[in-house]
Enzyme design. Structure first.
Site, PDB file in Angstrom:
ATOM      1  N   THR A 205      -2.655   1.104  -7.006  1.00  0.00           N
ATOM      2  CA  THR A 205      -3.660  -0.184  -6.836  1.00  0.00           C
ATOM      3  C   THR A 205      -4.676  -0.115  -7.743  1.00  0.00           C
ATOM      4  O   THR A 205      -5.086   0.867  -8.122  1.00  0.00           O
ATOM      5  CB  THR A 205      -4.083   0.052  -5.297  1.00  0.00           C
ATOM      6  OG1 THR A 205      -4.819  -0.981  -5.078  1.00  0.00           O
ATOM      7  CG2 THR A 205      -4.950   1.354  -5.136  1.00  0.00           C
TER       8      THR A 205
ATOM      9  N   HIS B 163      -1.668  -5.730   5.075  1.00  0.00           N
ATOM     10  CA  HIS B 163      -1.588  -6.897   4.771  1.00  0.00           C
ATOM     11  C   HIS B 163      -0.225  -7.715   5.275  1.00  0.00           C
ATOM     12  O   HIS B 163       0.095  -8.745   4.950  1.00  0.00           O
ATOM     13  CB  HIS B 163      -1.647  -7.057   3.253  1.00  0.00           C
ATOM     14  CG  HIS B 163      -2.858  -6.813   2.662  1.00  0.00           C
ATOM     15  ND1 HIS B 163      -3.145  -6.256   1.192  1.00  0.00           N
ATOM     16  CD2 HIS B 163      -4.227  -6.591   3.319  1.00  0.00           C
ATOM     17  CE1 HIS B 163      -4.393  -6.074   1.246  1.00  0.00           C
ATOM     18  NE2 HIS B 163      -5.088  -6.405   2.332  1.00  0.00           N
TER      19      HIS B 163
END
Ligand code: BV8
Length: 257
Positions: free
Chosen positions: A191, A121
């Site tokens: 996550t 990202h």
């Protein structure tokens, strides 16, 4: 199995692996003092990231979006890698290959000394010219001006991160998917496994028959698919795994002498 046994199992699986992937999310940085997205003090609690981390938000109000990233840069600037990041970095030379595939943009894996990092990202310290696409790195806090402009062409600079509704860098994504078929073991750390297509990477590993070990204080959407899920914090569990792994390596080397 209790957490102790799961930690032992993880260390033994690591000792038998040649190629490993460590897949991380914002949870691995929370013990460094960086808020996660969905935790109680999470970024998504104070701001709707989906309303700020988007191309539409940037084109309608680049100053507001940059103020949010400036605020996050200031939070991250003085944060240090925690024992979780450091344990991973100490494994650099223990395996034939060790890749860190991260959703995080804070740069703490680099700061800890990890090599072979894939930032799915992007990175909050990188800026990209909206006209020419040139990427620069700028750690200044605060930035000289908000929104920053390209020194070459004067166009707006944007954070070099992937926003909601934007596709990931296809080369990075395909490299990550390819690595899943070449690895023996994947650790999935910190996550919620909610954001796609990144969250599909651990599932690709599961479907390729790779052993997947999750480390997270909470259960997640990945938990039922993982071989083992260790209910703990990265900063506690990873150093414990590392200690046991180093003992196994020492014993093996002792026997070979
Ligand atoms: C795209 C950078 C399309 C920016 C981020 C299906 C397929 C494809 C897309 C979608 C899909 N379904 C929905 C979508 C759209 C969307 C999406 O996934 N939405 C979600 C909300 C449902 N995806 C996208 O928009 C992606 N783009 O698909 O574009 C396209 C395709 C082709 C062409 C054009 C367009 C882009 C998504 C990337 C968004 N950018 N970050 C920035 O940061 O500003 S996402 C950002 O949020 C992070 O990078 C991360 O990925 C995500 C948050 O996830 P986590 O890291 O998991 O954090 P979270 O807080 O959720 O969880 C923390 C965990 O840690 C918790 O489980 C907690 O228990 C744990 N934890 C806490 N403390 C500890 C701990 N664990 C261990 N130790 C601790 N101490």
């Amino acid at each position: 199995m209790d957490i102790r046994e799961k930690v032992q199992t993880a260390a033994h699986l690591l000792s038998q692996a040649n190629n490993i992937i460590v897949f991380t999310g914002s949870g691995i940085s929370s013990e460094s003092g960086i808020p996660t997205f969905r935790g109680k003090d999470g970024l998504w609690k104070q701001f709707r990231a989906q309303d700020l981390a988007t191309p539409a938000a940037f084109s309608s109000n680049p100053k507001l979006v940059w103020e949010w990233y400036e605020w996050r840069r200031n939070i991250i600037a003085d944060k240090q890698p925690n024992p979780g990041h450091k344990a991973i970095a100490e494994w650099n030379d223990l395996f034939s290959s060790l890749y860190v595939i991260t959703q995080n943009i804070d740069g703490l894996h680099q700061k800890a000394g990890s090599a072979n990092i894939i930032e799915l990202h992007g990175n909050i310290w990188k800026l990209r010219c909206t006209k020419e696409g040139i990427i620069t790195e700028d750690h200044s806090c605060p930035l000289k001006e908000i929104p920053p402009k390209c020194t070459k062409c004067g166009a707006l600079l944007r954070p070099h991160v992937v926003w909601f509704g934007e596709s990931l860098d296809m080369e990075l994504l395909s490299e990550a998917v390819k690595l899943c078929s070449e690895t023996d073991l994947m650790l999935v750390i910190g996550t919620s496994s909610l954001v796609y297509p990144a969250a599909s990477i651990p599932l690709t590993a599961v479907e390729s028959g790779v052993k997947v070990i999750e480390i997270n204080p909470d259960s997640t959407l990945l938990t039922p698919r993982a071989d083992t899920s260790i209910r703990g914090k990265a900063g506690d569990v990873l150093p414990e795994i590392s200690d046991i792994l180093n003992n196994i390596i020492r014993q093996t080397e002792g026997r070979e002498k």
